[in-house]
Design an enzyme around this catalytic site. Structure first.
Site, mmCIF file in Angstrom:
data_model
loop_
_atom_site.group_PDB
_atom_site.id
_atom_site.type_symbol
_atom_site.label_atom_id
_atom_site.label_comp_id
_atom_site.label_asym_id
_atom_site.label_seq_id
_atom_site.Cartn_x
_atom_site.Cartn_y
_atom_site.Cartn_z
ATOM 1 N N CYS A 86 0.842 -1.197 0.000
ATOM 2 C CA CYS A 86 0.000 0.000 0.000
ATOM 3 C C CYS A 86 0.879 1.250 0.000
ATOM 4 C CB CYS A 86 -0.981 -0.045 1.175
ATOM 5 S SG CYS A 86 -2.324 1.172 1.059
ATOM 6 N N HIS A 217 -3.607 -5.004 0.175
ATOM 7 C CA HIS A 217 -3.037 -5.573 1.398
ATOM 8 C C HIS A 217 -3.073 -7.100 1.316
ATOM 9 C CE1 HIS A 217 -2.680 -1.991 4.051
ATOM 10 N NE2 HIS A 217 -3.547 -1.495 3.181
ATOM 11 N N GLU A 219 -1.927 -9.239 3.359
ATOM 12 C CA GLU A 219 -2.179 -9.823 4.682
ATOM 13 C C GLU A 219 -3.658 -9.810 5.041
ATOM 14 O OE1 GLU A 219 -1.824 -5.414 5.613
ATOM 15 O OE2 GLU A 219 -1.061 -6.821 4.107
#
Length: 245
Positions: A86, A217, A219
């Site tokens: 990001c 993202h 994750e």
């Protein structure tokens, strides 16, 4: 295990980085959160996460010496494997205009150095790490809601078909985004491995040597995001083997 790659998550004091650390640990790495420039230089791999604004992040990195540690370690793409997430992707580039205070003095950092504020094209900019060419600017809010939050499609470019970070990636897969700023059209198309279309087209994955970045993202992106983190851990492991050979 002692042979797990040690991947340092750069802490520039702007938020909780535990989800990135957990994701890398699940992908097979020893994940270490650190703000120490020397720890960053010595890492097997480096992750620069996405927290805060462009100005605040690069200003802290410059003041703390993290910026030079990252630049030294990456060696223009020939050094330590790096993943920007990001904002971490955006900071790889030459300049951004997010969060630049109106009263921030131009010339507060050496000209051309990360964190330097300057004026161009009627805007106040701050310099990023400058490892990749181009700018980061706000998405237009003419038709769609900004910030861009939620799941959106990631489309591979020709470069992306051979990108190690995207090995096994499904064209058009949905990943999780949350951002208002994105790469602009002055970014070198040769480093763009994938694009996303929201308000305008923007590079959502970049790749240059051992330098990788993703606007989404991983994750927070379920199975496809986990696959990308696993790919990055494999990239780090391969670089470690080459260094030992």
């Amino acid at each position: 295990m002692a042979d797990k790659p040690s991947i340092v998550i750069v802490d520039y004091h702007k938020g909780n980085l535990s989800s990135v650390a957990r994701g890398l640990a699940r992908a097979g790495a020893e994940a270490v959160v650190s703000d120490d420039p020397e720890r960053i230089r010595a890492a097997d791999g480096i992750v620069l996460p996405g927290v805060g604004s462009f100005y605040d992040a690069i200003a802290f990195m410059h003041e703390s010496g993290q910026d030079q540690a990252v630049i030294d370690a990456l060696a223009d793409g020939a050094g330590t494997p790096f993943l920007g997430i990001c904002l971490g992707l955006q900071l790889l580039f030459e300049r951004g205009d997010e969060g630049v205070p109106a009263d921030a003095p131009a010339g507060s950092a050496p000209a051309g150095a990360p964190g330097a504020v300057f004026e161009a094209e009627g805007k106040r900019w701050v310099r990023g790490l400058g490892l990749l060419r181009g700018s980061c600017t706000i998405l237009p809010a003419d038709r769609l809601k900004i910030p861009h939050v939620g799941w959106d499609q990631v489309h591979l470019t020709l470069a992306g078909l051979s990108c190690p970070l995207l090995k096994g990636f499904d064209e058009g897969a949905n990943l999780y985004f949350t951002h208002s700023y994105a790469l602009d059209e002055d970014v070198d198309a040769r480093v763009v491995a994938a694009r996303t279309f929201y308000a305008r087209a923007f590079g959502s994955v970049v790749w240059n040597g051992n330098i990788y970045g993703c606007q989404f993202h991983p994750e927070k992106s379920s199975a496809h995001g986990h696959q990308i983190l696993e790919n990055f851990v494999r990239i780090v492991e391969a670089h470690m083997k080459e260094a030992r050979a």
